[in-house]
Design a protein around this motif. Structure first.
Motif, short mmCIF file in Angstrom:
data_model
loop_
_atom_site.label_atom_id
_atom_site.label_comp_id
_atom_site.label_asym_id
_atom_site.label_seq_id
_atom_site.Cartn_x
_atom_site.Cartn_y
_atom_site.Cartn_z
N PRO A 60 6.45 9.58 4.35
CA PRO A 60 6.33 9.77 2.90
C PRO A 60 5.53 8.61 2.32
O PRO A 60 5.48 7.53 2.91
N GLY A 61 4.95 8.82 1.18
CA GLY A 61 4.13 7.79 0.59
C GLY A 61 4.32 7.70 -0.91
O GLY A 61 4.98 8.54 -1.51
N GLN A 62 3.74 6.67 -1.47
CA GLN A 62 3.82 6.50 -2.91
C GLN A 62 2.46 6.02 -3.41
O GLN A 62 1.80 5.24 -2.73
N VAL A 63 2.06 6.54 -4.56
CA VAL A 63 0.84 6.09 -5.22
C VAL A 63 1.26 5.42 -6.52
O VAL A 63 2.03 5.98 -7.29
N ARG A 64 0.78 4.17 -6.71
CA ARG A 64 1.09 3.44 -7.94
C ARG A 64 -0.20 3.22 -8.71
O ARG A 64 -1.18 2.72 -8.15
N GLY A 101 -6.95 9.63 -15.75
CA GLY A 101 -7.18 8.63 -16.76
C GLY A 101 -7.80 7.38 -16.17
O GLY A 101 -8.21 7.37 -15.01
N ASP A 102 -7.85 6.33 -16.98
CA ASP A 102 -8.42 5.07 -16.53
C ASP A 102 -7.32 4.09 -16.18
O ASP A 102 -6.27 4.06 -16.84
N ALA A 103 -7.55 3.29 -15.15
CA ALA A 103 -6.55 2.34 -14.68
C ALA A 103 -7.25 1.07 -14.20
O ALA A 103 -8.45 1.07 -13.94
N GLU A 104 -6.46 0.00 -14.08
CA GLU A 104 -6.99 -1.26 -13.57
C GLU A 104 -6.95 -1.31 -12.06
O GLU A 104 -7.75 -1.98 -11.43
N MET A 105 -5.97 -0.61 -11.46
CA MET A 105 -5.79 -0.68 -10.01
C MET A 105 -4.97 0.52 -9.53
O MET A 105 -4.13 1.03 -10.26
N THR A 148 -1.61 4.32 3.12
CA THR A 148 -2.33 5.23 4.00
C THR A 148 -1.83 5.03 5.42
O THR A 148 -1.03 4.13 5.69
N THR A 149 -2.32 5.84 6.33
CA THR A 149 -1.93 5.71 7.73
C THR A 149 -2.42 4.38 8.31
O THR A 149 -1.93 3.93 9.33
N GLU A 150 -3.37 3.73 7.62
CA GLU A 150 -3.90 2.43 8.06
C GLU A 150 -3.13 1.26 7.44
O GLU A 150 -3.40 0.11 7.76
N GLY A 151 -2.23 1.56 6.49
CA GLY A 151 -1.49 0.50 5.80
C GLY A 151 -1.65 0.64 4.29
O GLY A 151 -2.33 1.53 3.81
N GLU A 152 -0.99 -0.27 3.55
CA GLU A 152 -1.07 -0.20 2.10
C GLU A 152 -2.44 -0.66 1.63
O GLU A 152 -3.00 -1.62 2.16
N LEU A 153 -2.95 0.02 0.63
CA LEU A 153 -4.31 -0.20 0.17
C LEU A 153 -4.31 -0.37 -1.34
O LEU A 153 -3.72 0.44 -2.05
N GLY A 154 -4.93 -1.44 -1.82
CA GLY A 154 -5.09 -1.64 -3.25
C GLY A 154 -6.55 -1.44 -3.61
O GLY A 154 -7.44 -1.99 -2.96
N VAL A 155 -6.82 -0.63 -4.63
CA VAL A 155 -8.20 -0.32 -5.02
C VAL A 155 -8.45 -0.86 -6.43
O VAL A 155 -7.73 -0.50 -7.37
#
Length: 93
Positions: free
Chosen positions: A49-53, A19-23, A28-35
């Motif tokens: 372990p990781g989490q995708v928001r 779907g569509d999202a704002e962010m 990641t292995t490099e650190g937290e990433l906001g897109v």
């Protein structure tokens, strides 16, 4: 209307969410990433372990615990390819 990202969250067995999202925020292995929309293309390995928001228009947020995989950002949006993705229940931490 604010720009939107097209997001696909795919696990080995199935397409989990699309779907569509704002962010999108992922660890990641490099650190937290906001897109955000317009982000430069990149490929990142998801941390374990990781989490995708996924932040939707209107303030709603969907979260998934993910194991393994990659995050790909392109001009077309964001694709998260995970070995597994489990919804996180809406709760405060």
């Amino acid at each position: 209307m604010a720009q939107q990202l097209h997001v696909e969250l795919v696990a080995v067995e199935e397409k989990v969410w699309s779907g569509d999202a704002e962010m999108v925020v992922a660890r990641t292995t490099e650190g937290e990433l906001g897109v955000l929309p317009g982000h430069a293309p990149l490929l990142g390995q998801l941390a374990e372990p990781g989490q995708v928001r996924i932040k939707l228009a209107g303030g709603e947020q969907i979260s998934y615990e993910v194991a393994g995989g990659f995050l790909s950002v392109s001009a077309n949006g964001v694709i998260v390819l995970a070995e597994s993705a489990t919804p996180v229940s809406a709760q405060s931490r």
